[in-house]
Design a protein around this motif. Structure first.
Motif, mmCIF file in Angstrom:
data_model
loop_
_atom_site.group_PDB
_atom_site.id
_atom_site.type_symbol
_atom_site.label_atom_id
_atom_site.label_comp_id
_atom_site.label_asym_id
_atom_site.label_seq_id
_atom_site.Cartn_x
_atom_site.Cartn_y
_atom_site.Cartn_z
ATOM 1 N N GLY A 124 0.824 -1.196 0.000
ATOM 2 C CA GLY A 124 0.000 0.000 0.000
ATOM 3 C C GLY A 124 0.862 1.250 0.000
ATOM 4 N N ASP A 125 0.482 2.226 0.837
ATOM 5 C CA ASP A 125 1.247 3.470 0.910
ATOM 6 C C ASP A 125 2.483 3.347 1.793
ATOM 7 O OD1 ASP A 125 -0.557 4.758 -0.743
ATOM 8 O OD2 ASP A 125 -1.839 5.368 0.941
ATOM 9 N N GLU A 126 2.561 2.257 2.547
ATOM 10 C CA GLU A 126 3.699 2.053 3.456
ATOM 11 C C GLU A 126 4.820 1.317 2.724
ATOM 12 O OE1 GLU A 126 3.765 3.351 6.483
ATOM 13 O OE2 GLU A 126 1.738 4.156 6.203
ATOM 14 N N ARG A 127 5.450 1.981 1.783
ATOM 15 C CA ARG A 127 6.506 1.341 1.002
ATOM 16 C C ARG A 127 7.732 1.078 1.881
ATOM 17 N NH1 ARG A 127 5.159 2.611 -4.389
ATOM 18 N NH2 ARG A 127 2.887 2.731 -4.408
ATOM 19 N N PRO A 128 8.366 -0.080 1.731
ATOM 20 C CA PRO A 128 9.566 -0.376 2.525
ATOM 21 C C PRO A 128 10.739 0.508 2.118
ATOM 22 C CG PRO A 128 9.231 -2.059 0.855
ATOM 23 C CD PRO A 128 8.018 -1.176 0.813
ATOM 24 N N ASP A 129 11.645 0.733 3.056
ATOM 25 C CA ASP A 129 12.807 1.578 2.779
ATOM 26 C C ASP A 129 13.761 0.921 1.787
ATOM 27 O OD1 ASP A 129 11.883 3.489 4.492
ATOM 28 O OD2 ASP A 129 12.920 2.660 6.231
ATOM 29 N N ARG A 130 13.898 -0.399 1.885
ATOM 30 C CA ARG A 130 14.806 -1.076 0.965
ATOM 31 C C ARG A 130 14.017 -1.833 -0.098
ATOM 32 N NH1 ARG A 130 15.915 -6.352 3.005
ATOM 33 N NH2 ARG A 130 14.794 -6.792 4.945
ATOM 34 N N ASP A 131 14.726 -2.346 -1.078
ATOM 35 C CA ASP A 131 14.077 -2.963 -2.241
ATOM 36 C C ASP A 131 13.627 -4.393 -1.926
ATOM 37 O OD1 ASP A 131 13.115 -3.567 -4.695
ATOM 38 O OD2 ASP A 131 14.985 -3.297 -5.793
ATOM 39 N N LEU A 132 12.563 -4.492 -1.124
ATOM 40 C CA LEU A 132 12.045 -5.813 -0.783
ATOM 41 C C LEU A 132 11.356 -6.479 -1.966
ATOM 42 C CD1 LEU A 132 10.580 -5.411 2.818
ATOM 43 C CD2 LEU A 132 12.724 -6.478 2.108
ATOM 44 N N LEU A 133 10.885 -5.663 -2.912
ATOM 45 C CA LEU A 133 10.243 -6.255 -4.084
ATOM 46 C C LEU A 133 11.213 -7.169 -4.817
ATOM 47 C CD1 LEU A 133 7.825 -6.523 -5.999
ATOM 48 C CD2 LEU A 133 8.695 -4.513 -7.229
ATOM 49 N N ARG A 134 12.444 -6.736 -4.964
ATOM 50 C CA ARG A 134 13.440 -7.556 -5.646
ATOM 51 C C ARG A 134 13.628 -8.896 -4.935
ATOM 52 N NH1 ARG A 134 19.069 -4.752 -6.916
ATOM 53 N NH2 ARG A 134 17.600 -3.425 -8.049
ATOM 54 N N THR A 135 13.578 -8.868 -3.599
ATOM 55 C CA THR A 135 13.695 -10.107 -2.828
ATOM 56 C C THR A 135 12.517 -11.031 -3.110
ATOM 57 O OG1 THR A 135 14.865 -8.924 -1.078
ATOM 58 C CG2 THR A 135 13.924 -11.070 -0.519
ATOM 59 N N HIS A 136 11.321 -10.463 -3.169
ATOM 60 C CA HIS A 136 10.124 -11.254 -3.485
ATOM 61 C C HIS A 136 10.221 -11.844 -4.885
ATOM 62 C CE1 HIS A 136 8.491 -9.472 0.113
ATOM 63 N NE2 HIS A 136 7.298 -10.023 -0.075
ATOM 64 N N ILE A 137 10.668 -11.042 -5.844
ATOM 65 C CA ILE A 137 10.789 -11.521 -7.221
ATOM 66 C C ILE A 137 11.810 -12.651 -7.298
ATOM 67 C CG2 ILE A 137 11.603 -10.905 -9.532
ATOM 68 C CD1 ILE A 137 8.832 -9.856 -9.038
ATOM 69 N N TYR A 138 12.902 -12.510 -6.581
ATOM 70 C CA TYR A 138 13.924 -13.566 -6.564
ATOM 71 C C TYR A 138 13.328 -14.877 -6.038
ATOM 72 C CZ TYR A 138 17.977 -16.290 -5.089
ATOM 73 O OH TYR A 138 18.876 -17.307 -4.907
ATOM 74 N N GLU A 139 12.556 -14.770 -4.958
ATOM 75 C CA GLU A 139 11.946 -15.968 -4.375
ATOM 76 C C GLU A 139 10.906 -16.566 -5.322
ATOM 77 O OE1 GLU A 139 10.885 -19.010 -1.720
ATOM 78 O OE2 GLU A 139 12.672 -17.740 -1.904
ATOM 79 N N LEU A 140 10.104 -15.709 -5.952
ATOM 80 C CA LEU A 140 9.096 -16.194 -6.890
ATOM 81 C C LEU A 140 9.750 -16.893 -8.071
ATOM 82 C CD1 LEU A 140 6.171 -16.398 -7.840
ATOM 83 C CD2 LEU A 140 6.392 -14.079 -8.789
ATOM 84 N N ARG A 141 10.795 -16.288 -8.613
ATOM 85 C CA ARG A 141 11.498 -16.890 -9.745
ATOM 86 C C ARG A 141 12.098 -18.245 -9.349
ATOM 87 N NH1 ARG A 141 14.303 -12.614 -11.592
ATOM 88 N NH2 ARG A 141 13.057 -12.297 -13.472
ATOM 89 N N ARG A 142 12.652 -18.323 -8.147
ATOM 90 C CA ARG A 142 13.246 -19.577 -7.679
ATOM 91 C C ARG A 142 12.197 -20.687 -7.582
ATOM 92 N NH1 ARG A 142 14.368 -22.370 -3.012
ATOM 93 N NH2 ARG A 142 13.096 -20.979 -1.721
ATOM 94 N N ARG A 143 10.995 -20.315 -7.148
ATOM 95 C CA ARG A 143 9.923 -21.311 -7.027
ATOM 96 C C ARG A 143 9.373 -21.740 -8.386
ATOM 97 N NH1 ARG A 143 9.281 -23.407 -1.745
ATOM 98 N NH2 ARG A 143 9.901 -21.763 -0.288
ATOM 99 N N LEU A 144 9.315 -20.777 -9.320
ATOM 100 C CA LEU A 144 8.730 -21.068 -10.628
ATOM 101 C C LEU A 144 9.657 -21.860 -11.535
ATOM 102 C CD1 LEU A 144 6.991 -17.690 -11.571
ATOM 103 C CD2 LEU A 144 5.907 -19.758 -10.704
ATOM 104 N N GLU A 145 10.954 -21.637 -11.400
ATOM 105 C CA GLU A 145 11.902 -22.245 -12.324
ATOM 106 C C GLU A 145 12.197 -23.680 -11.907
ATOM 107 O OE1 GLU A 145 15.287 -19.720 -12.802
ATOM 108 O OE2 GLU A 145 14.152 -18.197 -13.895
ATOM 109 N N ILE A 146 11.717 -24.602 -12.699
ATOM 110 C CA ILE A 146 11.871 -26.032 -12.463
ATOM 111 C C ILE A 146 12.713 -26.601 -13.592
ATOM 112 C CG2 ILE A 146 10.604 -28.225 -12.276
ATOM 113 C CD1 ILE A 146 8.213 -26.586 -11.252
ATOM 114 N N ASP A 147 13.629 -27.482 -13.261
ATOM 115 C CA ASP A 147 14.507 -28.078 -14.277
ATOM 116 C C ASP A 147 13.695 -28.644 -15.432
ATOM 117 O OD1 ASP A 147 16.689 -27.440 -12.802
ATOM 118 O OD2 ASP A 147 16.965 -29.420 -11.909
ATOM 119 N N GLY A 148 14.103 -28.283 -16.644
ATOM 120 C CA GLY A 148 13.436 -28.789 -17.832
ATOM 121 C C GLY A 148 12.240 -27.981 -18.285
#
Length: 239
Positions: free
Chosen positions: A193-217
């Protein structure tokens, strides 16, 4: 007949449309207009091929002529609904009698437009149906990724994925907009919402999402669009 690659940018004002019509002059006219507005179109010249395309592909709206060779439009509609398809269908026909309209609605039609019609009105109805469907759509699909918004279950093929709330929020937005780009600011607003975090937590979320989505093959799905945001797509075109 394909007007554009299926992975063209998809926004709130554009729709993926299947146009089932045997009048090729009318098809060309509609394609020229809607293609110029950024819509993504397929066309089928008869009911049998139209039904096949409708069952094999994801569309926001189907524009379906009543009088078609090989299989009438009303029968195409019946078979679609029997197969469980909930894609909005706009019946397009020279029939303007009340009984015909009621028959269409009883068999699952969502809207009705009689010929001759104004092309701007056709587009307005397509956009309205598309937006209405996106608001109610409960199962999202991109490639072999499936997200049931009701149960919160997420599958890549047969594999159940476990995601925390932030990643699920990001994934739902990306899937609803796919293959369009979602700006970083929109994703951050959806999570914090309007309470944006001071650091780039979105990038951390994207990294975790990408790690979960990427499956060998399995092919890549999540793409970074530098300085803009992210996109989810089953194709790497224009990534």
């Amino acid at each position: 007949m394909h007007a554009q690659a299926p992975d063209s940018p998809h926004t709130d004002s554009t729709a993926r449309v299947l146009f089932v019509e045997d009048n090729q002059s009318l098809v060309a006219y509609v394609f020229a207009y809607l293609e110029g507005k950024g819509h993504i179109l397929d066309a089928a010249p008869d009911g049998v091929s139209g039904l096949q395309l409708a069952l094999e592909n994801e569309y926001d709206v189907i524009v379906l002529d009543w009088m078609l060779p090989r299989l009438e439009g009303i029968e195409v509609l019946r078979r679609l609904r029997t197969a469980g398809s909930d894609v909005p269908v706009l019946m397009l026909t020279a029939r303007d009698e009340l009984d015909s309209k009621l028959t269409g609605f009883r068999n699952g039609a969502d809207d009705y437009l009689a010929k001759p019609f104004a092309i701007a009105e056709l587009e307005a109805r397509i956009i309205a149906l598309s937006l209405r469907r996106r608001g109610r759509k409960r199962t999202l699909r991109v490639g072999n990724l499936r997200y049931d918004v009701t149960t919160q279950e997420i599958y890549r093929g047969d594999r159940l994925l476990q995601l925390h709330t932030g990643c699920r929020t990001i994934l739902e937005m990306l899937m609803r907009e796919s293959p369009g780009i979602v700006a970083k600011e929109r994703l951050e607003a959806a999570i914090w919402g309007d309470e944006r975090p001071d650091r780039d937590l979105l990038r951390t979320h994207i990294y975790e999402l990408r790690r979960r989505l990427e499956i060998d093959g399995e092919p890549k799905l999540l793409y970074t669009v530098k300085s803009v945001g992210y996109r989810l797509s089953s194709s790497d075109a224009n990534s």
